[in-house]
Design a protein around this motif. Structure first.
Motif, PDB file in Angstrom:
ATOM      1  N   ASP A  81      16.655  23.856  26.179  1.00  0.00           N
ATOM      2  CA  ASP A  81      16.987  24.545  24.801  1.00  0.00           C
ATOM      3  C   ASP A  81      16.346  23.795  23.794  1.00  0.00           C
ATOM      4  O   ASP A  81      15.972  22.423  23.705  1.00  0.00           O
ATOM      5  CB  ASP A  81      18.254  24.202  24.628  1.00  0.00           C
ATOM      6  CG  ASP A  81      18.890  25.064  23.478  1.00  0.00           C
ATOM      7  OD1 ASP A  81      18.069  25.733  22.549  1.00  0.00           O
ATOM      8  OD2 ASP A  81      19.965  24.837  22.882  1.00  0.00           O
ATOM      9  N   ALA A  82      15.550  24.643  23.146  1.00  0.00           N
ATOM     10  CA  ALA A  82      14.479  24.325  21.912  1.00  0.00           C
ATOM     11  C   ALA A  82      15.290  23.462  20.930  1.00  0.00           C
ATOM     12  O   ALA A  82      14.597  22.701  20.222  1.00  0.00           O
ATOM     13  CB  ALA A  82      13.796  25.441  21.333  1.00  0.00           C
ATOM     14  N   LYS A  83      16.489  23.709  20.593  1.00  0.00           N
ATOM     15  CA  LYS A  83      17.205  23.189  19.413  1.00  0.00           C
ATOM     16  C   LYS A  83      18.576  22.207  20.197  1.00  0.00           C
ATOM     17  O   LYS A  83      19.462  22.810  20.614  1.00  0.00           O
ATOM     18  CB  LYS A  83      17.644  24.027  18.460  1.00  0.00           C
ATOM     19  CG  LYS A  83      18.438  23.338  17.264  1.00  0.00           C
ATOM     20  CD  LYS A  83      18.712  24.597  16.392  1.00  0.00           C
ATOM     21  CE  LYS A  83      19.180  23.758  14.959  1.00  0.00           C
ATOM     22  NZ  LYS A  83      19.479  24.642  13.842  1.00  0.00           N
ATOM     23  N   LEU A  84      18.239  21.088  19.826  1.00  0.00           N
ATOM     24  CA  LEU A  84      19.335  19.910  20.495  1.00  0.00           C
ATOM     25  C   LEU A  84      19.891  19.209  19.523  1.00  0.00           C
ATOM     26  O   LEU A  84      19.063  18.636  18.849  1.00  0.00           O
ATOM     27  CB  LEU A  84      18.838  19.405  21.595  1.00  0.00           C
ATOM     28  CG  LEU A  84      18.438  19.798  22.843  1.00  0.00           C
ATOM     29  CD1 LEU A  84      17.409  19.136  23.959  1.00  0.00           C
ATOM     30  CD2 LEU A  84      19.710  20.711  23.810  1.00  0.00           C
ATOM     31  N   PRO A  85      21.227  18.591  19.565  1.00  0.00           N
ATOM     32  CA  PRO A  85      21.447  17.474  18.735  1.00  0.00           C
ATOM     33  C   PRO A  85      20.637  16.231  19.247  1.00  0.00           C
ATOM     34  O   PRO A  85      20.436  16.013  20.182  1.00  0.00           O
ATOM     35  CB  PRO A  85      22.978  17.467  18.895  1.00  0.00           C
ATOM     36  CG  PRO A  85      23.387  17.976  20.269  1.00  0.00           C
ATOM     37  CD  PRO A  85      22.058  19.086  20.406  1.00  0.00           C
ATOM     38  N   GLY A  86      20.700  15.133  18.402  1.00  0.00           N
ATOM     39  CA  GLY A  86      20.100  13.951  18.507  1.00  0.00           C
ATOM     40  C   GLY A  86      18.492  14.317  18.561  1.00  0.00           C
ATOM     41  O   GLY A  86      18.040  14.776  17.725  1.00  0.00           O
ATOM     42  N   LEU A  87      17.757  13.774  19.673  1.00  0.00           N
ATOM     43  CA  LEU A  87      16.495  14.063  19.856  1.00  0.00           C
ATOM     44  C   LEU A  87      16.478  15.678  20.175  1.00  0.00           C
ATOM     45  O   LEU A  87      16.807  16.094  21.036  1.00  0.00           O
ATOM     46  CB  LEU A  87      16.025  13.495  20.988  1.00  0.00           C
ATOM     47  CG  LEU A  87      14.480  13.161  21.446  1.00  0.00           C
ATOM     48  CD1 LEU A  87      13.784  12.363  20.151  1.00  0.00           C
ATOM     49  CD2 LEU A  87      14.547  12.647  22.574  1.00  0.00           C
TER      50      LEU A  87
END
Length: 93
Positions: free
Chosen positions: A54-60
């Motif tokens: 997924d292109a958008k993740l929490p954290g890094l």
């Protein structure tokens, strides 16, 4: 058989992807994760052949995770996807 990791922060989407990809006997799901930093360590430990990211993740975020993984895992294949409607709202696109 290709060793596969799914990295997606939304549990329902991650489970759906796992179910769909389980139908293909060319892939063996070896790991799943919903957070960027944990996903980096998991991939370094498991050394999968293919990552669905997924292109958008929490954290890094997905873009930075992709950069780090491709530097450290030679030959890794990554399929990046995004729920964003426009490329300008996607960090990798």
């Amino acid at each position: 058989m290709h060793r596969l990791v799914i990295i997606e922060d939304q549990t329902a989407i991650r489970e759906m992807l796992a179910e769909v990809l389980a139908q293909d006997k060319n892939f063996k799901l070896v790991g799943q994760c919903g957070e960027g930093q944990a996903a980096l360590q998991m991939c370094l430990d498991l050394k999968p052949d293919v990552i669905v990211l997924d292109a958008k993740l929490p954290g890094l975020n997905g873009a930075e995770l992709l950069r780090r993984l491709t530097k450290r895992l030679a030959g890794i294949r990554v399929l990046v996807f995004s729920g964003h409607e426009t490329p300008s709202s996607c960090a990798i696109c």
